[in-house]
Scaffold this motif. Structure first.
Motif, short mmCIF file in Angstrom:
data_model
loop_
_atom_site.label_atom_id
_atom_site.label_comp_id
_atom_site.label_asym_id
_atom_site.label_seq_id
_atom_site.Cartn_x
_atom_site.Cartn_y
_atom_site.Cartn_z
N TRP A 1 -5.51 -14.28 -29.37
CA TRP A 1 -6.29 -15.08 -30.32
C TRP A 1 -5.75 -16.51 -30.40
O TRP A 1 -6.51 -17.49 -30.32
N LYS B 1 -18.03 -15.20 -33.91
CA LYS B 1 -17.88 -15.60 -32.52
C LYS B 1 -16.84 -14.71 -31.85
O LYS B 1 -15.82 -14.38 -32.45
N GLU C 1 -13.29 -19.99 -36.41
CA GLU C 1 -13.07 -20.30 -34.98
C GLU C 1 -13.37 -19.11 -34.07
O GLU C 1 -13.39 -19.25 -32.84
N HIS D 1 -13.03 -14.62 -33.26
CA HIS D 1 -11.99 -13.60 -33.17
C HIS D 1 -11.91 -13.03 -31.76
O HIS D 1 -12.92 -12.98 -31.05
N LEU E 1 -14.04 -14.33 -28.93
CA LEU E 1 -13.21 -15.11 -28.01
C LEU E 1 -12.62 -14.20 -26.94
O LEU E 1 -12.28 -13.06 -27.22
N VAL F 1 -7.67 -20.02 -29.25
CA VAL F 1 -7.96 -21.11 -30.19
C VAL F 1 -7.18 -22.38 -29.85
O VAL F 1 -7.69 -23.49 -29.95
N TYR F 2 -5.91 -22.22 -29.45
CA TYR F 2 -5.07 -23.40 -29.27
C TYR F 2 -4.85 -23.80 -27.83
O TYR F 2 -4.28 -24.86 -27.55
N SER G 1 -8.33 -19.74 -41.96
CA SER G 1 -8.32 -19.95 -40.51
C SER G 1 -6.93 -19.67 -39.97
O SER G 1 -5.98 -19.51 -40.73
N GLU H 1 -5.09 -21.77 -38.53
CA GLU H 1 -4.25 -22.90 -38.92
C GLU H 1 -3.70 -22.73 -40.32
O GLU H 1 -2.54 -23.02 -40.60
#
Lengths: 561, 213, 352
Positions: free
Chosen positions: C198, C330, C266, C268, C332, C202-203, C168, C170
């Protein structure tokens, strides 16, 4: 009378040639001044331009950091280049050994291999999985690669230093081989040791050449883009990078103009400082004698020292270059999971077999020849015109006339290219030739001016006494005696043109491809082995040019001034 | 220092040049065919005087008249003055012959005629057959003679000698001193010699001007 | 060799050189004149000028084949010019805004479309076969741009490196990956921007914290995809940001499956590339024909093996090597304005 008719015919030919030379020079100067000014004007366009540089703006902080980093790496890189270049200059100037000419031919390499390939060459060699580390790990039984300086300031400095030391080598050796022996002999008789002689007598005389070459190296490093970005460590940034960003991705032409202004002002400042320093040291270049005979390497100390130095060069300079050669002969082996590269000529076959390869080669040669001709004629005209000022010979009006040829070095090709696109939205090969000549002529000029400076003053005076005018003596004495420098200058200009991939892109020429562009595009598309093969072609081309013109004047000893 | 001031062949009046540490102020005259030596220690500016007369150095003030013509602002190549330099200053890329005939090319003299003139001078100086030789193959004395031939081939009104023999050894020097003197009297050109050697001045010239530091 | 002869020789040589220069100059000018058809005649109705980026127009790119097929099909004459990279295509169009010299811009992607809109260099055009493009690939509702291919950004992993692949975003900050990640500079490279987007996706607002933690693991921020990927294949580091389709290239050409694309749960970010009609183009009819053409099977089939991106048309059969390209679970998206604003911040974090 027939005799006087012929005399006036010759006179007319000289005048015509001089006018052509003057036109070339004017053309080259305009090709620099107009785009340079055009690109900086957006900075003043709107008041908002100035606001970008106001205190407190985030952009300002970064620009200042960029400035600091730029100056640091440029300074350290030039110092390294001098440290490496001086021993090489000594060996090339004062000692005879097999491979001496090859050493000098190498000095063309930095000019004609684009920085991107140099960056990759250094990675191939010094990288964590590079040839050097692999070798050391294998024979040293190590688990972690020992050589890891690449991605830091040290990496930038080393890459710059090695890439540029040939400039120092070339410039300094040409002066060193002409220093009169008398002074050194006198000092030796007075009891001074070798080191002291070097420090107190030789070094001061060389300081002009050292300063000149280090200024060139400094400016190169100042505008360096790819190497800094690649090795500069995370977030390292130079003024050029900031300029790129502003002009390209954020379409902020006002900011771009402002950065261009700051960048150019800094570089011009360096240029002016250099010129004034040169003036103070220029006494050293007077009374340079005819080239001295080179001795063979003798004595255990000398031979072992030289061998050590060559080994050092071999590992750290030749090594990365050879890595490119080796990589061009690697292709991916077949079989799942191998991914390993093995020896093969596949990349070369593909490259040479490309339909566009020979035309690209032809374009490079023609383009380069045109730029070489235009640059060297303009530079020659300037060098000769400059020397005629005032009866007292060569010294008057020196400062300004030394700044003029350095000016194009203070402006980056991004700035110039930007200016050209404002002037001529869609360029053609003529524009390219002009733009490249505008940037290349100062290099041609340093070679030509050095050659002219080598002509003894009395020979100059004699020609003044015996020729009816400046044109006559220029064509009959000065040009023949500096022929070697003129060819050298042309060679430099050719190499610069051959290695240039950015101007053709910025000018968006239709259906134009040269070897440099081909190289650039190959790298951009996974085709590294082919790209390395292309880089080898480019290197051989420029190296050949230098090798040829260095060798050409050897048999004619009497021309050797 | 005064005698021929107003109606001489060469008249130098009030020639003045100033440097931070040095100043020159000189006037003299010379009759046609005369020879003059300017004597003085090194650094006194005697070479500069010569260079000003030749047109290689711009004076601050003063006038130079040669055979009735005012030389102020005239290009050195057009003054009809010749100069022999201390280090002979021969053109290394040309042969002996071409060096001697150099000044004749721009006068439109044909190649054949130039060759003839050159070999004539070579013969006069005892260097017959040296025409095709390269400069670097000559000895010091030979070079100096070729240099003189080159200067004289264009028949100048005045010949300047800037320490012409200083770079030669004593033996040769003494010989060439006499030779130079003989030539000058024989061919009758007007000459100015710059030297720091008293004896040399005495041999070469009719008159001597001394310059002080 | 008589010196006189040599002097004449060098004079002759200089004559010859100058003469040859003038000859080649006039030859070059003559050919240059032939090179200016589109500019001169305003109503040259069968000329089309296309601006694209380097890898598109190169020998091994889709450009030459597309031009060939289009010219054969419609009879128009196409001049395809490379301006450098996609950002430079847009940059050039902005410079020529007042008097556009091109008819079509190729390569404006989902990140550049906002700037293109703001600078007003494109005119909307909805091609006839626009329905073959699925909704999630449509770049703009007014069809300012027509998408022609797309791809997911992903970390590529060198399976011969011996380390455990991260699972991931992270994971990338774990200490075991110190100096093992090659990223690209978002200011000068599309994958660089893609990676930044990206992290934003995510964040969200905490992206600054993420980047601060990631900083120590980054080997270098390469100036462009070419140099970055070059470092990767030279073995400098085992992880690089690229596209999910990169492994397919290696399978096809290098016959190896050593390089693997990593799919993170999560999701891409993606890049969708588009082409558009230039606002004020001299030959809008031909431009529209070209845009229409790009959505045909004939054109779309050229893309997989040259662009190494997915064609927008789902009916195109992908080559076998594309099996090596995994699909993200998924997609993003991040508004490009947010990305642009984040660039400055991230660079400053990295500079400290």
């Amino acid at each position: 009378m027939v005799a006087t008719k012929r005399a006036s015919l010759t006179g007319m030919i000289y005048t015509a040639l001089a006018i052509v030379g003057g036109l070339f020079f004017a053309l080259v100067m305009l090709s620099f001044l107009v785009p340079a000014c055009l690109s900086i004007i957006p900075a003043f366009g709107i008041a908002s331009g100035a606001s970008y540089l106001a205190v407190g703006q985030p952009a300002t902080g970064r620009i200042f950091a960029a400035f600091r980093f730029t100056m640091t790496e440029a300074l350290l890189s030039s110092t390294l280049a001098i440290a490496i270049g001086l021993p090489a200059a000594f060996l090339a100037a004062r000692r005879d050994f097999p491979g001496r000419r090859a050493l000098l031919a190498l000095s063309g390499v930095p000019l004609c291999i684009p920085p991107m390939i140099i960056a990759l060459a250094f990675v191939l060699f010094y990288g964590r999985q590079g040839y050097l580390n692999t070798f050391l790990m294998k024979y040293g039984n190590l688990t972690e690669p020992p050589v890891t300086f690449l991605y830091s300031l040290a990496g930038v400095v080393i890459a710059h230093g090695f890439y540029n030391f040939p400039v120092v080598l070339r410039t300094v050796s040409q002066v060193w081989e002409r220093l009169p022996e008398a002074e050194e002999d006198a000092a030796r008789l007075l009891g001074a040791g070798q080191l002291r002689i070097f420090r107190t007598i030789t070094l001061p005389r060389l300081s002009g050449a050292i300063l000149a070459s280090s200024a060139l190296v400094f400016l190169y490093c100042f505008f360096s883009f790819i190497i800094v970005l690649l090795f500069g460590g995370v977030g390292g940034t130079t003024l050029e990078v900031e300029l790129y960003q502003a002009a390209r991705s954020s379409f902020d032409f006002h900011l771009a103009g402002s950065i261009a202004l700051v960048e150019t002002a800094c570089a011009l400042g360096i240029v002016i400082l250099y010129v004034y320093a040169q003036k103070k040291l220029s006494a050293g270049t007077a009374a340079l004698a005819i080239s001295r005979k080179r001795q063979r390497l003798s004595g255990l100390g000398e031979i072992s020292g030289a061998l050590l130095y060559f080994l050092f060069l071999l590992v750290f300079f030749i090594g990365p270059l050879v890595s490119i050669l080796i990589r061009s002969f690697m292709q991916n082996g077949s079989g799942a999971f191998s991914g390993a590269l093995r020896f093969g000529t596949g990349a070369w076959a593909t490259l040479l077999g490309r339909a566009g390869f020979l035309p690209a080669l032809g374009t490079t040669l023609v383009n380069g020849a045109a730029v070489a001709l235009l640059s060297s004629c303009a530079a020659l005209f300037f060098a000769l015109a400059r020397g005629k000022r005032g009866f007292s010979g060569l010294r008057e009006g020196r400062s300004l006339s030394r700044i003029i040829p350095m000016a194009p070095l203070a402006v980056s090709s991004v700035v110039l290219g930007f200016g050209w696109t404002l002037l001529v939205p869609r360029g053609n090969i003529l524009v390219l030739i002009l733009a490249q000549s505008a940037m290349a002529w100062p290099f041609a000029w340093t070679q030509i001016q050095a050659a002219l400076d080598r002509i003894p003053k009395s020979v100059h005076d004699a020609s003044m006494m015996l020729s009816p005018g400046p044109l006559d003596r220029s064509f009959r004495v000065l040009i023949p005696l500096s022929y070697r420098g003129i060819l050298s200058g042309a060679g430099f200009a050719f190499a610069i043109s051959a290695g240039d991939a950015s101007l053709p892109l910025v000018l968006s020429l239709t259906r134009f491809e040269n070897i440099s562009l081909m190289l650039f595009r190959l790298v951009g598309s996974y085709r590294f082995s082919e790209a390395c093969a292309c880089a080898v072609v480019l290197a051989v081309l420029s190296g050949a040019v230098f090798f040829l013109q260095d060798g050409e004047t050897r048999p004619d000893k009497e021309h050797d001034l | 220092m005064n005698g021929y001031l107003t109606d001489g062949y060469l008249v130098v009046s009030g020639l003045h040049k100033q440097w931070p540490m040095k100043e020159i102020d000189i006037s003299f005259g010379l009759a046609k065919g005369d020879s003059l030596a300017i004597l003085g220690p090194s650094g006194c500016g005697k070479s500069s005087v010569l260079r000003m007369i030749a047109g290689l150095l711009l004076p601050d003030a003063g006038k130079i008249m040669l055979d009735g013509k005012d030389l102020t602002g005239v290009d050195p190549g057009k003054r009809n003055i010749g100069m022999v330099f201390q280090d002979h200053a021969l053109f290394p890329h040309l042969s002996v012959e071409d060096n001697i005939a150099y000044g004749l090319v721009s006068a439109g003299v044909t190649k054949r005629e130039r060759r003839r003139v050159a070999s004539e001078w070579l013969g006069r100086f005892g260097l017959a057959g040296f025409g095709r030789r390269r400069i670097e193959s000559l000895s010091g004395g030979e070079k100096q003679r070729v240099s003189l031939a080159r200067t004289l081939a264009v028949n100048p009104a005045l010949v300047l000698f800037d320490e012409p023999l200083s770079s030669l050894d004593t033996e040769l020097r003494k010989r060439l001193q006499i030779e130079l003197r003989t030539r000058q009297q024989e061919l009758g050109y007007t000459a100015i010699y710059v030297t720091h050697d008293e004896d040399e001045a005495a041999v070469l010239a009719d008159r001597v001007i001394r310059m002080k530091l | 060799m008589p010196a006189e002869g040599m002097m004449t020789k060098s004079r002759l040589l200089s004559f010859f050189l100058i003469l040859s220069f003038f000859i080649s100059l006039s030859a070059v000018c003559a050919s240059g004149k032939n090179d200016k058809p589109a500019n001169a005649s305003g109503t040259a109705s069968n000329e089309l000028v296309v601006y694209a980026y380097d890898s598109f127009t190169a020998d091994w790119g889709p450009g030459p084949e597309l031009v060939k097929r289009f010219e054969a099909k419609t009879g128009y004459k196409v001049t395809m010019i490379s301006c450098g990279d996609a950002a430079q295509v847009l940059s050039r169009a902005v410079l020529e805004k007042k008097a556009p010299a091109s008819d079509v811009l190729v390569g404006i992607d989902n990140n550049l479309i906002d700037t293109a809109r703001k600078e007003d260099v494109l005119a909307p055009y909805k091609p006839a076969t626009s329905s073959i493009v699925s909704k999630d690939l449509v770049l703009a509702n007014d069809w300012l741009l027509t998408p022609y291919d797309w791809g997911y950004f992903a970390m590529i992993f060198d399976s011969a490196s011996g380390i455990t692949p991260p699972a991931s975003l992270e994971d990338l900050t774990k200490p075991e990956y110190a100096k093992k990640i090659i990223l690209m500079d978002p200011r000068t490279s599309t994958p660089g921007t893609g990676f930044l987007a990206w992290t934003l996706a995510v964040y969200g607002k905490n992206y600054t914290d993420y980047w601060t933690r990631l900083k120590g693991n980054i080997l270098t921020m390469a100036p462009g995809w070419d140099t970055g990927y070059g470092l990767f294949t030279s073995g400098e580091a085992p992880l690089v940001i690229s596209y999910t389709t990169s492994p397919a290239y290696h399978v096809e050409n290098d016959k190896t499956d050593r390089y693997k694309a990593l799919i993170f749960p999560e999701g891409h970010t993606a890049q969708i590339e588009g082409l558009g009609l230039v606002n004020g183009a001299k030959n809008p009819k031909a431009a529209k024909a070209f845009i229409d053409f790009m959505l045909t099977d004939e054109a779309q089939s050229v893309l997989p093996l040259t662009q190494w991106m997915y064609p927008v048309s789902k009916t195109i059969k992908l080559p076998d090597s594309y099996k090596a390209a995994p699909m993200a679970s998924k997609t993003l998206t991040v508004p490009s304005a947010d990305v642009a604003a984040a660039v400055d911040t991230v660079i400053s974090i990295l500079a400290k």
